[in-house]
Design an enzyme around this catalytic site. Structure first.
Site, PDB file in Angstrom:
ATOM      1  N   CYS A 114      32.319  36.583  44.783  1.00  0.00           N
ATOM      2  CA  CYS A 114      33.897  36.901  44.494  1.00  0.00           C
ATOM      3  C   CYS A 114      34.308  38.825  43.734  1.00  0.00           C
ATOM      4  CB  CYS A 114      33.971  35.667  43.081  1.00  0.00           C
ATOM      5  SG  CYS A 114      32.707  36.452  41.911  1.00  0.00           S
ATOM      6  N   HIS A 170      33.601  34.709  36.916  1.00  0.00           N
ATOM      7  CA  HIS A 170      34.000  34.672  38.123  1.00  0.00           C
ATOM      8  C   HIS A 170      35.527  36.660  38.458  1.00  0.00           C
ATOM      9  CE1 HIS A 170      34.972  32.806  41.595  1.00  0.00           C
ATOM     10  NE2 HIS A 170      36.052  32.748  41.914  1.00  0.00           N
ATOM     11  N   ASN A 205      42.442  33.679  44.615  1.00  0.00           N
ATOM     12  CA  ASN A 205      41.023  32.937  44.557  1.00  0.00           C
ATOM     13  C   ASN A 205      40.104  33.050  45.415  1.00  0.00           C
ATOM     14  OD1 ASN A 205      38.543  31.566  42.964  1.00  0.00           O
ATOM     15  ND2 ASN A 205      39.023  29.943  42.790  1.00  0.00           N
TER      16      ASN A 205
END
Lengths: 246, 104
Positions: free
Chosen positions: A26, A164, A202
């Site tokens: 990520c 994240h 995302n």
């Protein structure tokens, strides 16, 4: 500060939603998205940069086992830029010590990177005037998220435990019906109030969340969004007036 | 008994049926019946957790079945947490930079 900002509405700035699959990258995808967006804004040229290069050439080894956005930017600085996603495509696995950066032409590069203040108003101002930035949040609530604006408390989503990294692409305000506890629900019309939110991209594919995006409440440091707001800079900072030390 | 003969209207789907639809939607299959039963348990736990999150959320978010609904929190963390090492990010403090952060 404008009332809304959504870089997805500008052509060629935000690339398609990626899927990191079984690779904990990520951090690399958020950094790549940041560079792509700033490059598009500054140079009016749409690029997709290589996430795989960030993974293979990172100084910390196996980038599929996690990493930090600042390490991605350091890799870009060390390699004098990034190849295109097309030339150096994402594999979902790391080939440590198999950095192929020198084989490919660079399509984008950065001058440096900075961390913004942990202030949502200042983050919004930077986002609106400069472009998308990366943030690192507590992803606890994203596992069950389907749609809408998440407004958490430090109890439901600890802002200190961020794990994240994603790309912040905009903000806005939605009119929403105030939700009441189940026992207090009546047949009367619920009052409406506005909910300021952030729009985040995302890297779990377009079938997750709101076509790959999600929204977090703006103004309450929901899930620690203000903890690590980082961005690359693709142009030289404006020179400031010099001062002289007496 | 008093409802017998009346149209009961739409009924909530049974857990197993919801799980079956989840498997179809996300193309999930399991190696043996024991694994299937284990994933069903995890799925039920996640649905309960989603209901709790729905109750606790102060915004407009909707929580429920997602592609991660058959994973434990630990498995989900291993898949997606950006730093697998214990401790996560270093505890960088604002004390060193205060309002000057962000300046070149």
């Amino acid at each position: 500060l404008p009332p809304t900002c959504d870089w997805r509405k500008a052509a060629g700035i935000i690339s398609s939603v990626k899927n990191q699959e079984n690779c904990n990258c990520c951090w690399a995808m958020a950094a790549a998205g940041n560079i792509e967006a700033l490059w598009g804004i500054k140079h009016h040229q749409s690029v997709e940069v290589s996430v795989q290069e960030l993974l293979d050439c990172g100084r910390c080894g196996n980038g599929c086992r996690g990493g930090f956005v600042w390490d991605a930017f350091i890799t870009v600085l060390n390699n004098s830029g990034l190849a295109s996603e097309k030339d150096y495509p994402f594999q979902g696995t790391v080939r440590t010590h198999r950095c192929l950066a020198r084989r490919h032409k660079k399509v984008a590069w950065i001058q440096d990177f900075i961390m913004l203040p942990d202030n949502e108003q200042k983050i919004a101002w930077y986002l609106a005037t400069q472009g998308p930035i990366t943030v690192t949040i507590n992803m606890k609530l994203l596992k069950q998220y389907q749609k809408g604006v998440i407004k958490a408390t430090p109890t439901t989503c600890d802002p200190r435990l961020v794990d994240h990294s994603v790309l912040l692409v905009g903000f806005g305000t939605s009119k929403s019906v105030e939700r009441k506890p189940a026992e207090a629900v009546s047949s009367q019309a619920h009052p409406q109030h506005s909910t300021p939110y952030w729009i985040l991209k995302n890297s779990w594919g377009a079938s997750w969340g709101e076509k790959g995006y999600f929204r977090l409440h703006r103004g309450s440091n929901t899930c620690g969004i203000t903890k690590y707001p980082l961005t690359a800079r693709v142009d030289q900072p404006v020179k400031k007036q010099r001062v002289s030390c007496p | 008994g008093s409802l017998r003969g009346q149209d009961p209207g739409p009924q909530p789907l049974e857990l197993k049926e919801v799980f079956r639809l989840f498997q179809i939607q996300y193309n999930r299959s399991y190696s043996n019946p024991a694994e299937h039963a284990r994933r069903l348990d995890i799925f039920a736990h996640n649905l309960a957790q989603a209901q709790w999150l729905q109750k606790e959320d102060l915004g407009t978010a909707e929580f429920g079945v997602t592609l991660f609904s058959d994973l434990t929190d630990e498995e989900f963390g291993q898949l997606y947490r950006h730093q697998s090492a214990a401790g996560g990010l270093p505890n960088v403090s604002k004390q060193v930079g205060s309002e000057e952060w962000g300046e070149p």
